[in-house]
Structure formats: structure tokens, C-alpha cells
Write a protein that holds these residues in place. Structure first.
Motif, PDB file in Angstrom:
ATOM      1  N   VAL A  37      15.166  42.736  39.151  1.00 50.81           N
ATOM      2  CA  VAL A  37      14.905  41.332  38.834  1.00 50.81           C
ATOM      3  C   VAL A  37      13.390  41.142  38.833  1.00 50.81           C
ATOM      4  O   VAL A  37      12.723  41.402  39.842  1.00 50.81           O
ATOM      5  N   ALA A  38      12.852  40.753  37.694  1.00 51.85           N
ATOM      6  CA  ALA A  38      11.406  40.533  37.567  1.00 51.85           C
ATOM      7  C   ALA A  38      11.087  39.125  38.057  1.00 51.85           C
ATOM      8  O   ALA A  38      11.541  38.141  37.482  1.00 51.85           O
ATOM      9  N   VAL A  39      10.342  39.049  39.143  1.00 50.09           N
ATOM     10  CA  VAL A  39      10.057  37.744  39.748  1.00 50.09           C
ATOM     11  C   VAL A  39       8.898  37.089  39.001  1.00 50.09           C
ATOM     12  O   VAL A  39       7.753  37.535  39.067  1.00 50.09           O
ATOM     13  N   SER A  40       9.238  36.026  38.279  1.00 43.09           N
ATOM     14  CA  SER A  40       8.286  35.429  37.333  1.00 43.09           C
ATOM     15  C   SER A  40       7.714  34.105  37.818  1.00 43.09           C
ATOM     16  O   SER A  40       7.111  33.366  37.048  1.00 43.09           O
ATOM     17  N   LYS A  41       7.891  33.811  39.118  1.00 42.46           N
ATOM     18  CA  LYS A  41       7.290  32.578  39.658  1.00 42.46           C
ATOM     19  C   LYS A  41       5.780  32.594  39.422  1.00 42.46           C
ATOM     20  O   LYS A  41       5.152  33.648  39.583  1.00 42.46           O
ATOM     21  N   THR A  42       5.248  31.482  39.043  1.00 36.83           N
ATOM     22  CA  THR A  42       3.827  31.255  38.705  1.00 36.83           C
ATOM     23  C   THR A  42       3.377  31.943  37.406  1.00 36.83           C
ATOM     24  O   THR A  42       2.263  31.736  36.950  1.00 36.83           O
ATOM     25  N   VAL A  43       4.240  32.762  36.818  1.00 35.96           N
ATOM     26  CA  VAL A  43       3.874  33.391  35.540  1.00 35.96           C
ATOM     27  C   VAL A  43       4.104  32.366  34.431  1.00 35.96           C
ATOM     28  O   VAL A  43       5.183  31.788  34.347  1.00 35.96           O
ATOM     29  N   PRO A  44       3.091  32.116  33.596  1.00 32.98           N
ATOM     30  CA  PRO A  44       3.255  31.077  32.581  1.00 32.98           C
ATOM     31  C   PRO A  44       4.343  31.417  31.555  1.00 32.98           C
ATOM     32  O   PRO A  44       4.621  32.588  31.286  1.00 32.98           O
ATOM     33  N   ALA A  45       4.936  30.369  31.011  1.00 26.19           N
ATOM     34  CA  ALA A  45       6.067  30.529  30.088  1.00 26.19           C
ATOM     35  C   ALA A  45       5.735  31.461  28.927  1.00 26.19           C
ATOM     36  O   ALA A  45       6.581  32.229  28.486  1.00 26.19           O
ATOM     37  N   ASP A  46       4.499  31.413  28.434  1.00 27.04           N
ATOM     38  CA  ASP A  46       4.201  32.222  27.239  1.00 27.04           C
ATOM     39  C   ASP A  46       4.251  33.728  27.531  1.00 27.04           C
ATOM     40  O   ASP A  46       4.402  34.531  26.623  1.00 27.04           O
ATOM     41  N   ARG A  47       4.140  34.109  28.808  1.00 24.86           N
ATOM     42  CA  ARG A  47       4.284  35.546  29.115  1.00 24.86           C
ATOM     43  C   ARG A  47       5.753  35.962  29.234  1.00 24.86           C
ATOM     44  O   ARG A  47       6.062  37.149  29.181  1.00 24.86           O
ATOM     45  N   LEU A  48       6.627  34.982  29.421  1.00 27.01           N
ATOM     46  CA  LEU A  48       8.026  35.344  29.670  1.00 27.01           C
ATOM     47  C   LEU A  48       8.712  35.834  28.403  1.00 27.01           C
ATOM     48  O   LEU A  48       9.610  36.661  28.450  1.00 27.01           O
TER      49      LEU A  48
END
Ligand SMILES: *Cc1c(COP(=O)(O)O)cnc(C)c1O
Length: 237
Positions: A37-48
Motif C-alpha cells: 500500500v503506497a501511503v500517499s498522505k500529503t502527496v499532491p493529487a497530480d502525483r497520484l
């Protein structure tokens, strides 16, 4: 989507998968049984979007509102809630998450059960029960004894599918320091599944600093943020 970021995230994913694979082999386990599971908290939407294009399909978020704000940017991802859930956000959480890993009380489970029955009839909501195996006063979760006492009632809830257990270890700089926590969670799961069929076998444990040790000790789900996306608060790529 930034093409450099796609390359960056593709490499980061391969490198973490390789480390999972090596740790699994050391323990005589099949690497295919471990989910990243890649924890994407604080990662901006455009990187997702780049993350899902790189094959990171399971994303972990610790806040309901943040996940909601970013979801449209990463269609096709599966979303895991890995942070504390307040009861006033439970309905939203049932709506937007594929799995809630942080069910830490009887009351929350009962509420989620009621909402799942209403909002997704016939499709029990996958959850994990969060256990505070170290009995750390700063951490949420069932104690081992509290979990054993609550489990028969939880298993009977028709709106929930209890896939297993989750724990958040202490913050460690030496990954070996996390091992006793992971061993405790695995033993607790084995013990309970002996006596209470109905608890699933998943073990969500291990983060960037210690996921290899977690895999050696039986993790089936690792939650890895910074080892994929880079240091939180640092430059994006
Ligand atoms: C942030 C977080 C992680 C990931 O931590 P990293 O150090 O970025 O790998 C895992 N689990 C939980 C519950 C978290 O809050």
C-alpha cells in the motif's frame, strides 16, 4: 502527468518490491502474498495519477477529507484508510474507502456496520482491526485482551468483513527495534484465529523504516510512504 515523476515512481516501486521480495525469501515466504500500500498522505493529487500509472494501485491516506479531495485525480486506485476515524466522518469513509484499516473500537465497528448495511447492501465492508500490541498510551487500538473480548461480537456484524489485524509500530530509527511489535501482532492473530474462526489472516504492519522486518515477521500488507514518494515535506522529485 509529469513524465519524470512517472519514471521516478516506477523505479521507486520496483525498488520497494525488490526489497519486499528479498525479505520474503529470507523468511521462506512467497513475495506474491504481500501487498504494497503506497501511503500517499500529503502527496499532491497530480502525483497520484503518475503513481497509479506506475502500478501503485493501492493508496493509503490518513485523512478522510484529503482522500476525498484527491480521489478524482487517481481513477482506478483502491483507497485504504490508515489514520484515525472520527465517528462524524464514518459515513464519508464508508463511501470513499475500499478498506478501513483503523477500526479501533467496538463503537466504531458498530457504526461502520450499520452504515455499510445501509449504503452497500450485500457487500460487506473490508476492514482491519487496529491493535495497540505495545499498549502504548499514545496509540489508538484494541489491547490484546480487549480484542479477544470484543471479537465474537465483531465477527457477528453482517456489514463488515474482518480481514485481519493492523498495528502502527513505535517510531524507530533501528528497524530491529520494531521486530518485537510485529512478532506480537502475528502471534496474537495466530492465537485468535485458533479460537475465533471469522478473523481474516491479513497482517498490516511495517512502514518505510521497517517494512522488511515486518515482512520477515509475517506482514501481508506493508504501508510505505516516504520510501516511494520521497521524504514528506521535501521536494516532490
Ligand atoms: C504515514 C503512515 C505510514 C507510512 O509511513 P512512511 O514512513 O511514509 O512509510 C504507514 N502507516 C501509517 C498508519 C501512517 O500514518
Amino acid at each position: 502527468m509529469n513524465p519524470d515523476d512517472l519514471v521516478f515512481l516506477t523505479r521507486a516501486r520496483s525498488s520497494v518490491l525488490e526489497r519486499i521480495s528479498l525479505a520474503a525469501r529470507r523468511a521462506g515466504r512467497d513475495p506474491a502474498t504481500i501487498q504494497l500500500v503506497a501511503v500517499s498522505k500529503t502527496v499532491p493529487a497530480d502525483r497520484l495519477r503518475a503513481a497509479t500509472a506506475a502500478g501503485l494501485r493501492d493508496l493509503g491516506e490518513n485523512r478522510v477529507q484529503e482522500a476525498l479531495d484527491k480521489q478524482s485525480g487517481a481513477p482506478g486506485a483502491r483507497w485504504h484508510l490508515i489514520g484515525p476515524l472520527q465517528s462524524n466522518k464514518a459515513r464519508r469513509a464508508v463511501e470513499i474507502f475500499d478498506q478501513i484499516q483503523t477500526v479501533d473500537s467496538d463503537e466504531l465497528a458498530t457504526r461502520l456496520d450499520r452504515m455499510a448495511l445501509e449504503m452497500r447492501p450485500g457487500r460487506p465492508l473490508p476492514i482491519l482491526l487496529q491493535v495497540n500490541v505495545d499498549e502504548d498510551p499514545a496509540k489508538a487500538g484494541f489491547t490484546a485482551a480487549g480484542l479477544e473480548a470484543a471479537l465474537p461480537g465483531l465477527i457477528a456484524l453482517p456489514g463488515l468483513e474482518i480481514r485481519g489485524l493492523m498495528t502502527v509500530g513505535r517510531f524507530v530509527t533501528d528497524p530491529e527495534a520494531a521486530r518485537p511489535t510485529f512478532v506480537r501482532l502475528r502471534r496474537l492473530s495466530e492465537h485468535i484465529r485458533h479460537t475465533a474462526p471469522g478473523l481474516g489472516p491479513e497482517l498490516s504492519m511495517g512502514m518505510s523504516a521497517d517494512f522488511e522486518v515486518a515482512v520477515e515477521e509475517g506482514a501481508t500488507i506493508v504501508r510505505v510512504g516516504q520510501a516511494i514518494f520521497g521524504a514528506r515535506g521535501g521536494p516532490a522529485v
